[in-house]
Design an enzyme around this catalytic site. Structure first.
Site, mmCIF file in Angstrom:
data_model
loop_
_atom_site.group_PDB
_atom_site.id
_atom_site.type_symbol
_atom_site.label_atom_id
_atom_site.label_comp_id
_atom_site.label_asym_id
_atom_site.label_seq_id
_atom_site.Cartn_x
_atom_site.Cartn_y
_atom_site.Cartn_z
ATOM 1 N N ALA A 64 2.593 3.749 5.836
ATOM 2 C CA ALA A 64 4.238 4.255 5.912
ATOM 3 C C ALA A 64 4.926 3.173 4.753
ATOM 4 O O ALA A 64 4.576 2.182 4.787
ATOM 5 C CB ALA A 64 4.719 4.358 7.126
ATOM 6 N N GLY A 103 -0.497 4.501 7.809
ATOM 7 C CA GLY A 103 -0.419 5.969 7.430
ATOM 8 C C GLY A 103 -1.174 6.651 6.428
ATOM 9 O O GLY A 103 -1.554 7.700 6.592
ATOM 10 N N GLU A 106 -4.248 7.421 8.137
ATOM 11 C CA GLU A 106 -3.902 8.566 9.003
ATOM 12 C C GLU A 106 -4.018 9.918 8.058
ATOM 13 O O GLU A 106 -4.469 11.056 8.630
ATOM 14 C CB GLU A 106 -2.684 8.431 9.624
ATOM 15 C CG GLU A 106 -2.591 7.466 10.787
ATOM 16 C CD GLU A 106 -1.353 6.983 11.251
ATOM 17 O OE1 GLU A 106 -0.447 6.444 10.729
ATOM 18 O OE2 GLU A 106 -1.192 7.529 12.689
ATOM 19 N N GLU A 126 -1.320 -1.332 12.160
ATOM 20 C CA GLU A 126 0.103 -1.174 12.867
ATOM 21 C C GLU A 126 0.313 -2.502 13.929
ATOM 22 O O GLU A 126 1.760 -2.755 13.787
ATOM 23 C CB GLU A 126 0.297 0.245 13.271
ATOM 24 C CG GLU A 126 0.553 1.166 12.324
ATOM 25 C CD GLU A 126 -0.651 1.766 11.789
ATOM 26 O OE1 GLU A 126 -1.833 1.340 11.597
ATOM 27 O OE2 GLU A 126 -0.681 2.889 10.979
HETATM 28 N N1 3HC Z 1 5.738 -0.324 2.820
HETATM 29 C C1 3HC Z 1 6.525 -1.055 1.905
HETATM 30 N N2 3HC Z 1 6.560 -2.011 1.090
HETATM 31 C C2 3HC Z 1 5.200 -2.582 1.281
HETATM 32 C C3 3HC Z 1 4.098 -1.956 2.061
HETATM 33 C C4 3HC Z 1 4.535 -0.856 2.962
HETATM 34 N N3 3HC Z 1 3.575 -0.357 4.054
HETATM 35 N N4 3HC Z 1 2.759 -2.651 2.055
HETATM 36 C C5 3HC Z 1 3.436 -3.483 0.827
HETATM 37 N N5 3HC Z 1 4.497 -3.604 0.318
HETATM 38 C C6 3HC Z 1 5.191 -4.044 -0.498
HETATM 39 C C7 3HC Z 1 5.267 -5.819 -0.296
HETATM 40 O O1 3HC Z 1 6.545 -6.035 0.524
HETATM 41 C C8 3HC Z 1 5.214 -6.229 -1.563
HETATM 42 O O2 3HC Z 1 6.598 -6.093 -2.165
HETATM 43 P P1 3HC Z 1 7.059 -7.202 -2.968
HETATM 44 O O3 3HC Z 1 6.251 -7.378 -4.310
HETATM 45 O O4 3HC Z 1 8.538 -6.774 -3.114
HETATM 46 O O5 3HC Z 1 7.150 -8.581 -2.333
HETATM 47 C C9 3HC Z 1 4.507 -5.432 -2.331
HETATM 48 O O6 3HC Z 1 4.122 -4.184 -1.497
HETATM 49 C C10 3HC Z 1 2.970 -5.800 -2.594
HETATM 50 O O7 3HC Z 1 2.684 -6.183 -1.321
HETATM 51 P P2 3HC Z 1 1.583 -7.712 -1.240
HETATM 52 O O8 3HC Z 1 2.197 -8.727 -1.635
HETATM 53 O O9 3HC Z 1 1.376 -7.669 0.225
HETATM 54 O O10 3HC Z 1 0.263 -7.272 -2.050
HETATM 55 P P3 3HC Z 1 -1.271 -7.286 -1.926
HETATM 56 O O11 3HC Z 1 -2.019 -6.833 -2.856
HETATM 57 O O12 3HC Z 1 -1.267 -8.987 -1.367
HETATM 58 O O13 3HC Z 1 -1.754 -6.720 -0.522
HETATM 59 C C11 3HC Z 1 -1.668 -4.868 1.118
HETATM 60 C C12 3HC Z 1 -1.718 -5.205 -0.487
HETATM 61 C C13 3HC Z 1 -2.918 -5.118 1.630
HETATM 62 C C14 3HC Z 1 -1.443 -3.277 0.936
HETATM 63 C C15 3HC Z 1 -0.786 -5.537 1.901
HETATM 64 O O14 3HC Z 1 0.618 -5.497 1.269
HETATM 65 C C16 3HC Z 1 -0.347 -5.019 3.217
HETATM 66 O O15 3HC Z 1 -1.196 -5.145 4.313
HETATM 67 N N6 3HC Z 1 0.687 -3.995 3.639
HETATM 68 C C17 3HC Z 1 0.790 -3.327 4.695
HETATM 69 C C18 3HC Z 1 -0.074 -2.240 5.257
HETATM 70 C C19 3HC Z 1 0.416 -1.836 6.389
HETATM 71 O O16 3HC Z 1 0.773 -2.580 7.431
HETATM 72 N N7 3HC Z 1 0.434 -0.504 6.636
HETATM 73 C C20 3HC Z 1 0.783 -0.045 7.707
HETATM 74 C C21 3HC Z 1 2.360 0.260 7.808
HETATM 75 S S1 3HC Z 1 2.924 0.867 9.235
HETATM 76 C C22 3HC Z 1 2.442 2.357 9.325
HETATM 77 O O17 3HC Z 1 1.801 3.126 8.500
HETATM 78 C C23 3HC Z 1 3.186 3.503 10.559
HETATM 79 C C24 3HC Z 1 2.202 4.759 10.455
HETATM 80 O O18 3HC Z 1 1.306 4.476 11.592
HETATM 81 C C25 3HC Z 1 3.237 5.709 11.099
#
Ligand code: 3HC
Length: 676
Positions: A64, A103, A106, A126
């Site tokens: 998400a 997400g 999912e 998450e």
């Molecule tokens: N939403 C918004 N922005 C995100 C994001 C997300 N889910 N994931 C990454 N970004 C952004 C980062 O903030 C960063 O922004 P910036 O360049 O402005 O600082 C940019 O994308 C690049 O991210 P990274 O520097 O972390 O890049 P990497 O290549 O090192 O890693 C990744 C990539 C493995 C995808 C890592 O970003 C990550 O782990 N992201 C989060 C994944 C996550 O937690 N997903 C679950 C979200 S909650 C959800 O899905 C709820 C649902 O169940 C309803």
């Protein structure tokens, strides 16, 4: 209006819905709307027999869009979208590369089939944001992959490889690394006519209390204090309880909303962005050219030097490690090997990988072997004269353009740079012990450190899996400067009649991995002691004089058994009582909350001074230091975030009451009703 991040392609009877939303294809509102429209188009178009969802760019949906959290949800919400996908009457195939996370996972679980490239990873992280999968993940994953794996994936949050996903039935087929788009179309054609469609929500699973019990036994301690892991597990239990899928989804929704509105998740989401922000140095141009780092030198094969080396060896970078004596060199090399062998035993690396890592290590007694290194890190004794002599030698030996770094934890980098003819190449890289494990790297920017040197070290830190924070030069940099502020009130409370074990317990209840006195015993009570047993001016002097040097002598603030289990010490109590009587200290009563404030408010105060002095770039950097360097509980967001949740006015009042000089920045913010 911006162009849609979703593109629709037709390949015969296959409709391919392609997302392109850099950098990580987060499932923001426009992506969700485009996906829903694509599925609906495929449904109504009679010439379409199957659909594929895939992403352009570096990854499948990474989750998400976290930046949308806390705002009103724009339609279609993710839980609705995944239901639309699963309910489609024609097969939908998820074609996965990169990371299918949160997400994104999912969405894939709602598809009827999943194919992936071998390098892909799939996960529900998450929990690391203090949340749980809120779009059916806790209900669909166990129905597909079983309770044990679902609990592990949701309550720990680490992704699994595509191969493991195949074994678990989560991915139907692995396809070519570079042929995903074509292979997805071929796969869709192959399964287009198959009925019934495999829908996760229509499956049932048996409860597996033994798997949940085993998980709790293995991980319970690590997850102490956190709300989200337990909520994830509860959702999985619900999925396997015999209740309907819809009831499970309702339960998941309720738990998701509860976590989302809590402080823990707010802290963990803040930390996600704080970590990424820390990597950014405000005054560095974005297009700066980095220096290539192909070879690293480390001076000192002790605990620190060995640990530092392991980071690079693991990342595939050759290391030359230098010691002054053969015995110390052999010992250091053997310790590295032992660590790697232990990792292999636990299945974290293969024996071949261990051999490859060791093959990258060149142990030597000759400093001149560092001549070709692109970066040299010294981890020798903390003494300015020793360090300066070494920097002088390195200046003569190392090739032009090599970066010269010190692992000092409190000495002045500028004084080391000053003895070289290349102060721009000198920088501090302060690793935290154990250096191969702790994620923090304090990168100390000297007055004359060149911008490209700083940028190179920041990028390298990321490459070796560290979270780097920039600090200016000043005693103790960020972390240790704040740590030193905790010792005074802790010792003062001992003199006011509070037992060391109570002070420590308050900190561990708060979520710190250990208390002040446990930490002192681990590090060595005798560190910095003047070594004169007749000169007793503090409790530390008294303990050190009696050989109570901490864990290494089996006794310090605590007594230790052979397993290093601490117990409160009657001898220490007697020593404290004696010192208190001599000094005429009266008993003071404290609540646990007051003890916590007495210990932590001065650290927040020092954090404010560090900001004011320009040592840290931003308050969130300070929080990152404390979380990744000292085990401050992530769910409390670091000292500065935590102070905001307490209320800065309350922090100031607490400091005033104890006669601590309040940092002007802290007082100003408290008076203005601001936060850090
Ligand atoms: N939403 C918004 N922005 C995100 C994001 C997300 N889910 N994931 C990454 N970004 C952004 C980062 O903030 C960063 O922004 P910036 O360049 O402005 O600082 C940019 O994308 C690049 O991210 P990274 O520097 O972390 O890049 P990497 O290549 O090192 O890693 C990744 C990539 C493995 C995808 C890592 O970003 C990550 O782990 N992201 C989060 C994944 C996550 O937690 N997903 C679950 C979200 S909650 C959800 O899905 C709820 C649902 O169940 C309803």
């Amino acid at each position: 209006m911006d162009a849609s991040p979703i593109r629709i392609e037709r390949h015969g009877a296959v409709l391919v819905i392609v997302a392109d939303n850099p950098p990580v294809n987060a499932l923001g509102a426009a992506v969700r709307a485009g996906l829903e429209a694509g599925i609906k188009q495929g449904e109504v178009d009679e010439s379409i027999a199957a659909m594929v969802i895939r992403c352009d760019g570096r990854t499948f949906f990474a989750g998400a869009d976290i930046t949308e959290f806390g705002q009103p949800m724009r339609e279609p919400a993710l839980p609705i979208l995944v239901d639309v996908i699963e309910a489609a009457s024609k097969p939908v195939v998820a074609a996965i590369h990169g990371t299918a996370l949160g997400g994104g996972c999912e969405v894939a679980l709602a598809c009827h089939y999943r194919i992936a490239v071998p390098s892909a990873t799939i996960g529900l992280p998450e929990v690391k944001l203090g949340l749980l999968p809120g779009a059916g993940g806790t209900q669909r994953l166990p129905r597909i992959a079983g309770v044990a794996l679902a609990v592990r994936m949701t309550a720990i949050g680490d992704p699994i490889s595509a191969r493991t996903a195949v074994e678990a039935g989560l991915v139907d087929r692995l396809v070519g690394e570079d042929t995903l788009a074509d292979d997805a179309i071929a796969f869709a054609k192959e399964i287009a006519g198959k009925r019934p469609l495999p829908r996760a929500s229509e499956r049932t699973i048996e409860p597996d209390p033994a798997a949940i019990e085993a998980f709790r036994d293995a991980h319970g301690r690590k997850l102490r204090g956190l709300d989200a892991p337990a909520a994830n597990i509860a959702c999985i239990e619900q999925a396997s309880s015999g209740a309907s899928f819809r009831d499970g989804i309702a339960y998941e929704r309720e738990q998701f909303a509860r976590l989302m509105s809590g402080t823990q998740s707010a802290a963990q989401r803040y930390l996600f962005f704080a970590e990424r922000q820390a990597a950014k140095v405000d005054d560095l141009p974005a297009d700066i050219r980095l220096r290539p780092i192909g070879k690293v030198g480390v001076i000192g094969a002790g605990t620190m030097g060995g640990g530092i080396s392991m980071n690079f060896l693991k990342a595939g970078i050759p290391v030359t490690i230098v010691e002054t004596g053969q015995e110390a060199l052999d010992r250091g090399t053997a310790v590295i090997r032992r660590h790697y062998d232990a990792s292999a035993k636990r299945g974290r690396v293969t024996a071949d990988q261990v051999d490859a890592m060791m093959a990258r290590l060149t142990p030597t007694l000759d400093l001149r072997a560092l001549a070709e290194c692109d970066l040299v890190i010294e981890a020798v004794y903390e003494d300015m004269a020793v360090k300066q002599e070494l920097f002088g030698q390195l200046d003569a030996i190392c090739k032009p353009g090599a970066i010269l770094a010190s692992n000092t934890s409190y000495l002045n980098i500028d004084e080391m740079a000053a003895v070289t003819g290349r102060p721009g190449d000198v920088i501090g890289t302060h690793f935290f012990s154990p250096a191969n494990v702790m994620k923090l790297l304090e990168v100390v920017r000297g007055a004359r450190t060149a911008p490209d040197v700083l940028a190179t070290v920041m990028a390298l830190a990321k490459a070796i899996g560290k979270v780097a924070v920039v600090s200016g030069v000043g005693p103790g940099f960020i972390g240790n400067r704040m740590l030193s502020q905790r010792a005074n009130p802790a010792n003062r409370m001992l003199m006011e009649g509070i037992a060391p074990e109570r002070i420590d317990r308050v900190l561990t209840d708060f979520g710190m991995p250990m208390g002040v006195f446990q930490m002192s015993d681990l590090a060595g009570v005798d560190i910095g002691w003047h070594r004169d047993p007749t000169r007793i001016e503090s409790i530390r002097d008294a303990l050190a004089a009696q050989g109570r040097w901490g864990q290494k002598t089996g006794k310090g603030f605590y007594d230790y058994d052979e397993n290093r289990t601490p117990t409160p010490s009657p001898e220490v109590k007697a020593i404290i009582d004696r010192l208190r009587a001599q000094g005429g200290h009266a008993d003071t009563t404290y609540t646990d909350d007051e003890i916590l404030g007495a210990l932590l408010y001065p650290m927040v105060n020092e954090g404010a001074n560090i900001l004011d002095d320009g040592i840290a770039q931003r308050a969130s950097d300070i929080d990152v230091v404390w979380i990744h360097g000292y085990g401050w509980p992530a769910y409390r967001g670091g000292p500065m975030f935590w102070a905001n949740t307490v209320g800065l006015a309350k922090v100031v009042a607490g400091l005033d009451a104890r006669g601590v000089a309040v940092a002007p920045l802290l007082r100003k913010k408290a008076q203005g009703g601001e936060t850090f």
